[in-house]
Motif scaffolding. Structure first.
Motif, PDB file in Angstrom:
ATOM      1  N   ASP A 241       0.824  -1.208   0.000  1.00 59.79           N
ATOM      2  CA  ASP A 241       0.000   0.000   0.000  1.00 59.79           C
ATOM      3  C   ASP A 241       0.862   1.264   0.000  1.00 59.79           C
ATOM      4  O   ASP A 241       0.525   2.272  -0.661  1.00 59.79           O
ATOM      5  CB  ASP A 241      -0.925  -0.003   1.219  1.00 59.79           C
ATOM      6  N   TYR A 242       1.986   1.223   0.718  1.00 60.24           N
ATOM      7  CA  TYR A 242       2.893   2.380   0.748  1.00 60.24           C
ATOM      8  C   TYR A 242       3.438   2.657  -0.656  1.00 60.24           C
ATOM      9  O   TYR A 242       3.433   3.809  -1.120  1.00 60.24           O
ATOM     10  CB  TYR A 242       4.031   2.112   1.733  1.00 60.24           C
ATOM     11  N   HIS A 243       3.896   1.633  -1.317  1.00 59.46           N
ATOM     12  CA  HIS A 243       4.455   1.825  -2.661  1.00 59.46           C
ATOM     13  C   HIS A 243       3.376   2.290  -3.651  1.00 59.46           C
ATOM     14  O   HIS A 243       3.668   3.091  -4.550  1.00 59.46           O
ATOM     15  CB  HIS A 243       5.102   0.527  -3.154  1.00 59.46           C
ATOM     16  N   LEU A 244       2.154   1.821  -3.503  1.00 55.62           N
ATOM     17  CA  LEU A 244       1.083   2.259  -4.383  1.00 55.62           C
ATOM     18  C   LEU A 244       0.776   3.740  -4.179  1.00 55.62           C
ATOM     19  O   LEU A 244       0.540   4.471  -5.146  1.00 55.62           O
ATOM     20  CB  LEU A 244      -0.171   1.413  -4.155  1.00 55.62           C
ATOM     21  N   ARG A 245       0.782   4.176  -2.903  1.00 49.25           N
ATOM     22  CA  ARG A 245       0.540   5.598  -2.640  1.00 49.25           C
ATOM     23  C   ARG A 245       1.658   6.441  -3.236  1.00 49.25           C
ATOM     24  O   ARG A 245       1.417   7.500  -3.836  1.00 49.25           O
ATOM     25  CB  ARG A 245       0.426   5.848  -1.130  1.00 49.25           C
ATOM     26  N   ARG A 246       2.899   5.983  -3.071  1.00 46.71           N
ATOM     27  CA  ARG A 246       4.034   6.719  -3.634  1.00 46.71           C
ATOM     28  C   ARG A 246       3.938   6.778  -5.168  1.00 46.71           C
ATOM     29  O   ARG A 246       4.199   7.822  -5.774  1.00 46.71           O
ATOM     30  CB  ARG A 246       5.349   6.042  -3.227  1.00 46.71           C
ATOM     31  N   LEU A 247       3.573   5.666  -5.784  1.00 48.70           N
ATOM     32  CA  LEU A 247       3.419   5.635  -7.240  1.00 48.70           C
ATOM     33  C   LEU A 247       2.336   6.608  -7.699  1.00 48.70           C
ATOM     34  O   LEU A 247       2.502   7.323  -8.695  1.00 48.70           O
ATOM     35  CB  LEU A 247       3.071   4.219  -7.718  1.00 48.70           C
ATOM     36  N   GLY A 248       1.223   6.632  -6.980  1.00 46.11           N
ATOM     37  CA  GLY A 248       0.151   7.543  -7.343  1.00 46.11           C
ATOM     38  C   GLY A 248       0.601   8.988  -7.314  1.00 46.11           C
ATOM     39  O   GLY A 248       0.233   9.795  -8.179  1.00 46.11           O
ATOM     40  N   GLY A 249       1.439   9.332  -6.314  1.00 47.17           N
ATOM     41  CA  GLY A 249       1.933  10.699  -6.238  1.00 47.17           C
ATOM     42  C   GLY A 249       2.951  11.005  -7.325  1.00 47.17           C
ATOM     43  O   GLY A 249       2.928  12.082  -7.943  1.00 47.17           O
ATOM     44  N   VAL A 250       3.864  10.069  -7.556  1.00 44.83           N
ATOM     45  CA  VAL A 250       4.898  10.290  -8.578  1.00 44.83           C
ATOM     46  C   VAL A 250       4.286  10.420  -9.962  1.00 44.83           C
ATOM     47  O   VAL A 250       4.684  11.274 -10.776  1.00 44.83           O
ATOM     48  CB  VAL A 250       5.929   9.139  -8.542  1.00 44.83           C
ATOM     49  N   LEU A 251       3.272   9.579 -10.261  1.00 43.61           N
ATOM     50  CA  LEU A 251       2.675   9.562 -11.601  1.00 43.61           C
ATOM     51  C   LEU A 251       1.472  10.490 -11.723  1.00 43.61           C
ATOM     52  O   LEU A 251       0.907  10.617 -12.817  1.00 43.61           O
ATOM     53  CB  LEU A 251       2.249   8.128 -11.962  1.00 43.61           C
ATOM     54  N   ASP A 252       1.088  11.116 -10.618  1.00 44.58           N
ATOM     55  CA  ASP A 252      -0.079  12.001 -10.606  1.00 44.58           C
ATOM     56  C   ASP A 252      -1.306  11.248 -11.104  1.00 44.58           C
ATOM     57  O   ASP A 252      -2.020  11.678 -12.007  1.00 44.58           O
ATOM     58  CB  ASP A 252       0.175  13.234 -11.469  1.00 44.58           C
ATOM     59  N   ALA A 253      -1.513  10.061 -10.507  1.00 43.42           N
ATOM     60  CA  ALA A 253      -2.621   9.200 -10.902  1.00 43.42           C
ATOM     61  C   ALA A 253      -3.318   8.699  -9.643  1.00 43.42           C
ATOM     62  O   ALA A 253      -2.666   8.324  -8.671  1.00 43.42           O
ATOM     63  CB  ALA A 253      -2.124   8.028 -11.737  1.00 43.42           C
ATOM     64  N   ALA A 254      -4.671   8.641  -9.673  1.00 46.70           N
ATOM     65  CA  ALA A 254      -5.433   8.322  -8.461  1.00 46.70           C
ATOM     66  C   ALA A 254      -5.853   6.863  -8.375  1.00 46.70           C
ATOM     67  O   ALA A 254      -6.372   6.446  -7.337  1.00 46.70           O
ATOM     68  CB  ALA A 254      -6.671   9.216  -8.392  1.00 46.70           C
ATOM     69  N   SER A 255      -5.659   6.083  -9.447  1.00 48.76           N
ATOM     70  CA  SER A 255      -6.116   4.691  -9.425  1.00 48.76           C
ATOM     71  C   SER A 255      -5.098   3.802 -10.122  1.00 48.76           C
ATOM     72  O   SER A 255      -4.201   4.276 -10.825  1.00 48.76           O
ATOM     73  CB  SER A 255      -7.476   4.560 -10.114  1.00 48.76           C
ATOM     74  N   ARG A 256      -5.259   2.503  -9.938  1.00 50.65           N
ATOM     75  CA  ARG A 256      -4.358   1.549 -10.604  1.00 50.65           C
ATOM     76  C   ARG A 256      -4.402   1.688 -12.124  1.00 50.65           C
ATOM     77  O   ARG A 256      -3.348   1.757 -12.763  1.00 50.65           O
ATOM     78  CB  ARG A 256      -4.729   0.121 -10.174  1.00 50.65           C
ATOM     79  N   PRO A 257      -5.582   1.712 -12.759  1.00 48.37           N
ATOM     80  CA  PRO A 257      -5.598   1.874 -14.219  1.00 48.37           C
ATOM     81  C   PRO A 257      -4.926   3.169 -14.671  1.00 48.37           C
ATOM     82  O   PRO A 257      -4.222   3.193 -15.697  1.00 48.37           O
ATOM     83  CB  PRO A 257      -7.082   1.865 -14.576  1.00 48.37           C
ATOM     84  N   ALA A 258      -5.119   4.243 -13.891  1.00 49.94           N
ATOM     85  CA  ALA A 258      -4.499   5.513 -14.270  1.00 49.94           C
ATOM     86  C   ALA A 258      -2.989   5.443 -14.148  1.00 49.94           C
ATOM     87  O   ALA A 258      -2.251   6.022 -14.957  1.00 49.94           O
ATOM     88  CB  ALA A 258      -5.057   6.635 -13.397  1.00 49.94           C
ATOM     89  N   MET A 259      -2.499   4.736 -13.097  1.00 47.09           N
ATOM     90  CA  MET A 259      -1.046   4.590 -12.948  1.00 47.09           C
ATOM     91  C   MET A 259      -0.457   3.847 -14.147  1.00 47.09           C
ATOM     92  O   MET A 259       0.577   4.249 -14.714  1.00 47.09           O
ATOM     93  CB  MET A 259      -0.724   3.814 -11.660  1.00 47.09           C
ATOM     94  N   VAL A 260      -1.096   2.756 -14.561  1.00 43.91           N
ATOM     95  CA  VAL A 260      -0.598   1.975 -15.706  1.00 43.91           C
ATOM     96  C   VAL A 260      -0.644   2.811 -16.983  1.00 43.91           C
ATOM     97  O   VAL A 260       0.315   2.826 -17.776  1.00 43.91           O
ATOM     98  CB  VAL A 260      -1.416   0.681 -15.867  1.00 43.91           C
ATOM     99  N   ALA A 261      -1.751   3.527 -17.189  1.00 42.95           N
ATOM    100  CA  ALA A 261      -1.876   4.353 -18.391  1.00 42.95           C
ATOM    101  C   ALA A 261      -0.794   5.429 -18.434  1.00 42.95           C
ATOM    102  O   ALA A 261      -0.183   5.678 -19.479  1.00 42.95           O
ATOM    103  CB  ALA A 261      -3.268   4.989 -18.450  1.00 42.95           C
ATOM    104  N   ARG A 262      -0.563   6.072 -17.297  1.00 44.75           N
ATOM    105  CA  ARG A 262       0.476   7.102 -17.236  1.00 44.75           C
ATOM    106  C   ARG A 262       1.856   6.503 -17.487  1.00 44.75           C
ATOM    107  O   ARG A 262       2.703   7.114 -18.151  1.00 44.75           O
ATOM    108  CB  ARG A 262       0.445   7.791 -15.876  1.00 44.75           C
TER     109      ARG A 262
END
Length: 357
Positions: free
Chosen positions: A313-334
């Motif tokens: 969960d920590y890494h997912l939150r960090r990824l969301g901030g780095v990629l400026d994405a709020a969800s898993r699909p958005a992170m992958v798309a970015r």
């Protein structure tokens, strides 16, 4: 020559000059060089012929007979009408008359057809020969058929290459062996957001993102120029004219001239949208991204990476901030849009992953 003769009283006289007995010249009187010339002419690579005023072949060499897929003795004795098509025979007859009437040699290029319909082209001279037995027409030509066909094929290849480079939108760059840009296609200029005049003449390293990439590219370039490898495929981050960046797949190949490397051809393919300030993800976050892109649930990702649920969960939150994405699909798309993940590969993998060559 000197010979014995008789004086007016019937006594022999020695040492007086006596006129030699004359005899008609025969084949044995031909100089040896004439035999050599005839042998050489018979097998010279340039087609040659001799015809009489009625269009009958008196002599042809092997190269001339080969134009018609015949042996010389099959051609000799026949007329042009028996060897050539009616249209070609009429043309040859007219050229013979022109030369015989003017007495001057003519240089020209002829296009004609084999009896089987295949086109031929020759260039050379047609001239008058007169050895005391009536005027003859001689001709010596160079067969241009294969040369002309090669030029036509080259022109077609050049046109296809031009169409591929300029009309297809393909991003192609030609660079000299020192790494300076010689020529860019319209597609390459659009990909880098610049005009051709600004790119041509610049150094390739000027368009790379950082010194680390410059060093890697220099090593690859040295291997290409030295012939240690004929081609290379990889990815680089390039600067665009607007100050942004773009991840590009770069396929490099050596173009040779006369067997030696002449220049390097590069085909560029966009692996990302243009971005400003590419996000930096950690190795663990990159593994999380590739697993998410493959469709793995959180429990599987945590098990694969040996992480607790809280750590994931920590890494997912960090990824969301780095990629400026709020969800898993958005992170992958970015990640795909920014060129972090390779859009040409499955299973998902990072653009910078090893194994691309």
């Amino acid at each position: 020559m000197y010979a014995d003769a008789e004086d007016g009283h019937g006594r022999p006289e020695r040492g007086r000059w006596a006129a030699p007995t004359r005899r008609p010249p025969g084949p044995q009187d031909r100089p040896e060089s004439a035999h050599w010339f005839e042998a050489i002419a018979g097998f010279a690579p340039a087609p040659a012929f001799v015809r009489d005023g009625q269009g009958r072949y008196l002599w042809v060499n092997a190269a001339y007979a080969h134009l018609y897929r015949m042996a010389p003795d099959v051609v000799i004795g026949r007329t042009v009408e028996e060897i050539d098509t009616p249209a070609d025979a009429a043309m040859f007859r007219a050229l013979d008359r022109e030369v015989l009437q003017s007495g001057r040699p003519v240089r020209h290029t002829l296009s004609f057809h084999h009896p089987d319909g295949l086109p031929r082209q020759v260039t050379g001279h047609r001239f008058v020969l007169d050895a005391g037995c009536g005027p003859r027409v001689g001709g010596i030509y160079v067969d241009l058929t294969e040369h002309t066909r090669t030029l036509e094929e080259r022109n077609v290849a050049d046109e296809e290459l031009h169409a591929l480079r300029e009309r297809s939108g393909l991003a192609v760059v030609a660079l000299d062996l020192s790494g300076r840009v010689r020529r860019v296609s319209g597609g390459a200029a659009r990909l880098l957001g610049s005009g051709r005049s600004a790119l041509e003449g610049s150094w390739a390293t000027e368009h790379l993102d950082d010194d680390g990439e410059v060093g890697t590219v220099r090593g690859i370039w040295a291997d290409l120029v030295a012939g240690r490898t004929p081609r290379y495929s990889g990815s680089v981050v390039c600067r665009t004219a607007s100050g942004g960046h773009r991840v590009l797949r770069t396929d490099l190949a050596v173009v040779r001239r006369h067997g030696a490397p002449d220049h390097i051809a590069a085909v560029l393919t966009a692996l990302s949208a243009e971005f400003h300030g590419r996000p930096r993800v950690s190795p663990v976050q990159l593994r999380v991204l590739t697993s998410m892109a493959a469709g793995s649930p959180n429990t599987t990702i945590a098990a694969q990476l040996g992480l607790s649920r809280q750590a994931l969960d920590y890494h997912l939150r960090r990824l969301g901030g780095v990629l400026d994405a709020a969800s898993r699909p958005a992170m992958v798309a970015r990640a795909y849009a920014l060129g972090i993940l390779d859009a040409t590969a499955w299973p998902p993998r990072a653009v910078d992953a090893p194994g691309r060559s």
